[in-house]
Motif scaffolding. Sequence first.
Motif, short mmCIF file in Angstrom:
data_model
loop_
_atom_site.label_atom_id
_atom_site.label_comp_id
_atom_site.label_asym_id
_atom_site.label_seq_id
_atom_site.Cartn_x
_atom_site.Cartn_y
_atom_site.Cartn_z
N LEU A 20 -10.85 -7.14 -12.78
CA LEU A 20 -9.69 -7.84 -12.22
C LEU A 20 -9.28 -9.26 -12.66
CD1 LEU A 20 -7.99 -7.20 -9.57
CD2 LEU A 20 -9.72 -7.93 -8.24
N LEU A 21 -10.34 -9.69 -12.78
CA LEU A 21 -10.29 -11.10 -13.58
C LEU A 21 -9.36 -10.91 -14.93
CD1 LEU A 21 -13.95 -12.40 -13.07
CD2 LEU A 21 -11.95 -12.79 -11.52
N LEU A 22 -9.68 -10.00 -15.67
CA LEU A 22 -9.23 -9.74 -16.82
C LEU A 22 -7.57 -9.58 -16.58
CD1 LEU A 22 -10.12 -7.50 -19.82
CD2 LEU A 22 -7.92 -7.23 -19.02
N LEU A 23 -7.20 -8.62 -15.83
CA LEU A 23 -5.93 -8.48 -15.28
C LEU A 23 -5.07 -9.62 -14.93
CD1 LEU A 23 -4.23 -5.83 -15.14
CD2 LEU A 23 -4.71 -5.95 -12.58
N ILE A 24 -6.12 -10.52 -14.32
CA ILE A 24 -5.28 -11.90 -13.87
C ILE A 24 -4.74 -12.82 -15.43
CG2 ILE A 24 -5.36 -14.24 -12.69
CD1 ILE A 24 -7.24 -12.98 -10.73
N ILE A 25 -5.67 -12.71 -16.10
CA ILE A 25 -5.11 -13.68 -17.22
C ILE A 25 -4.20 -12.76 -18.03
CG2 ILE A 25 -6.16 -14.83 -19.31
CD1 ILE A 25 -8.61 -15.53 -18.10
N TYR A 26 -4.39 -11.44 -18.05
CA TYR A 26 -3.50 -10.80 -18.93
C TYR A 26 -2.04 -10.76 -18.11
CZ TYR A 26 -1.28 -6.77 -20.86
OH TYR A 26 -0.50 -5.67 -21.60
N THR A 27 -1.80 -10.89 -17.04
CA THR A 27 -0.39 -10.91 -16.62
C THR A 27 0.35 -12.42 -16.53
OG1 THR A 27 -1.65 -10.93 -14.41
CG2 THR A 27 -0.31 -8.89 -14.97
N TRP A 28 -1.05 -13.48 -16.74
CA TRP A 28 -0.72 -14.81 -16.75
C TRP A 28 0.00 -15.13 -18.28
CZ3 TRP A 28 -3.12 -17.96 -20.35
CH2 TRP A 28 -3.23 -19.24 -20.28
N THR A 29 -0.47 -14.38 -19.16
CA THR A 29 -0.27 -14.92 -20.80
C THR A 29 1.41 -14.76 -21.12
OG1 THR A 29 -2.30 -13.83 -21.29
CG2 THR A 29 -0.74 -14.27 -22.85
N PRO A 30 2.07 -13.56 -20.56
CA PRO A 30 3.40 -13.77 -20.85
C PRO A 30 4.20 -15.02 -20.37
CG PRO A 30 3.12 -11.63 -20.37
CD PRO A 30 1.74 -12.49 -20.06
N PRO A 31 3.92 -15.35 -19.23
CA PRO A 31 4.96 -16.69 -18.62
C PRO A 31 4.40 -17.82 -19.45
CG PRO A 31 4.03 -15.53 -16.76
CD PRO A 31 3.43 -14.67 -17.89
N HIS A 32 2.91 -17.89 -19.74
CA HIS A 32 2.20 -18.90 -20.45
C HIS A 32 2.94 -19.15 -21.65
CE1 HIS A 32 -0.83 -21.29 -22.39
NE2 HIS A 32 -0.91 -20.28 -23.17
N PHE A 33 3.02 -18.12 -22.52
CA PHE A 33 3.53 -18.24 -23.93
C PHE A 33 4.93 -18.36 -24.07
CE2 PHE A 33 5.22 -16.50 -27.86
CZ PHE A 33 4.57 -17.35 -28.79
N TRP A 34 5.70 -17.48 -23.20
CA TRP A 34 7.13 -17.52 -23.28
C TRP A 34 7.89 -18.88 -22.92
CZ3 TRP A 34 7.43 -11.73 -21.19
CH2 TRP A 34 7.15 -10.92 -22.14
N ALA A 35 7.14 -19.31 -22.06
CA ALA A 35 7.71 -20.89 -21.53
C ALA A 35 7.67 -21.70 -22.80
CB ALA A 35 6.87 -21.41 -20.57
N LEU A 36 6.61 -21.64 -23.64
CA LEU A 36 6.47 -22.57 -24.81
C LEU A 36 7.43 -22.00 -25.89
CD1 LEU A 36 4.04 -24.22 -26.71
CD2 LEU A 36 4.08 -21.94 -27.59
N ALA A 37 7.45 -20.67 -26.03
CA ALA A 37 8.38 -20.08 -27.12
C ALA A 37 9.89 -20.47 -26.78
CB ALA A 37 8.12 -18.60 -27.20
N LEU A 38 10.28 -20.72 -25.75
CA LEU A 38 11.58 -21.19 -25.37
C LEU A 38 11.75 -22.47 -25.80
CD1 LEU A 38 12.11 -19.85 -21.66
CD2 LEU A 38 13.68 -19.42 -23.65
N TYR A 39 11.03 -23.38 -25.56
CA TYR A 39 11.48 -24.94 -26.05
C TYR A 39 11.10 -25.06 -27.42
CZ TYR A 39 6.54 -26.65 -24.86
OH TYR A 39 5.29 -26.75 -24.96
N ARG A 40 10.14 -24.20 -28.07
CA ARG A 40 9.69 -24.25 -29.49
C ARG A 40 10.55 -23.17 -30.21
NH1 ARG A 40 7.18 -29.11 -30.96
NH2 ARG A 40 5.07 -29.36 -29.37
N ARG A 41 11.60 -22.72 -29.81
CA ARG A 41 12.33 -21.55 -30.49
C ARG A 41 12.74 -21.99 -31.95
NH1 ARG A 41 15.11 -23.22 -26.28
NH2 ARG A 41 17.29 -23.72 -26.54
N ALA A 42 13.33 -23.31 -32.11
CA ALA A 42 13.48 -23.50 -33.54
C ALA A 42 12.47 -23.40 -34.19
CB ALA A 42 14.06 -25.04 -33.36
#
Length: 302
Positions: free
Chosen positions: A177-199
Amino acid sequence: MALSASVRLQAGYEHALAMLQLAKPRVVALIVFCAVIGMLLSQPALPALRRLLPATLGIALMAGAAAMLNCLLEHALDARMQRTAWRATARGSAGRGETLLLAVLLGGSGMLLLWGWVNALTAWLTLATLLAYALVYTLLLKPYTPQNIVIGGISGAMPPLLGWTAMTGQVSPHALLLLLIIYTWTPPHFWALALYRRADYARAGLPMLPLTHGQGFTTLSILLYTLLLTAVTLLPVALGVAGWLYLLAALALDGRFLFLAVQLHRQYADALARRTFSWSIWYLTWLFAAMLSDHYCLLPVS
Ligand code: HEM
Ligand SMILES: CC(C)=CCC/C(C)=C/CC/C(C)=C/COP(=O)(O)OP(=O)(O)O
């Protein structure tokens, strides 16, 4: 003479610091924090330090080694991105042999610690996590698919489970369950960064979601994963392994994350994406801290 010795000492110190940065110390700090919380949650009382310390150090060393191998394998890509061009591997100030040797030394001592002072299951699972991040994610997923972090996120989500197995010698549904929490957290964590660092990612030619599917699709994906994350973070309460304290913290943290995700989708701005990324880090820190506090003063939600 004395001056040149002190200049050499200063240069040596700066080089050691630059090598340490390759282990991504801030990311590893949160990884280790989650692993330690996994260790503490697995026991009703505080575990013995003779078990807690080698487990913590072993996981930290292997996570640092994984990060260092990632920097080594990506030195050319890192050199093309503003965010990472300062790394010693990208600048060429860290030799390939030197970096590899240091990574092997760190990873090897971490493996020895886990094998000798913790248990074989944790040693093997941590090694598998290291290889999954340093080789599978870095070489086979990141350069080829925008779903790179959705698949590769499993390795980043492993730390609490590693902490749990370090103390108990077995995998349990609570640890998953703890693994699942970080697993579902990772996409919003990374894609937020990928948006403002897209260049940056465009310069490096990496197929990140904002580049392959556009800004609107990425912000929608962030919103959907944040909704999923909210549901997943409420599972510990539904399953009776967390109480009121955790529930209140999770609702407040999820509420802020959802608010940011909705704003981002409705009115995109780089500054908002940056704030969402930064919040993702605080979110995970506080969520795990709340889980631990709740563990020690469980007020059941009956
Ligand atoms: C495959 C999964 C993951 C990806 C692709 C990813 C990606 C990234 C990237 C690219 C950065 C760099 C931001 C920058 O340079 O400003 C970052 C920062 C960070 N990540 Fe992640 N991350 C992942 C998983 C994790 C996990 C599992 C944790 C901790 C449990 C974590 C914690 C952090 C922290 C604390 C930072 C901030 C570092 C700093 O301020 O220097 N990340 N992440
Ligand atoms: C316990 C153990 C062995 C853990 C290993 C897993 C681990 C170190 C996960 C870190 C996640 C992370 C920093 C991803 C960013 O990689 P990136 O390559 O996309 O980021 P970058 O562009 O900054 O290099």
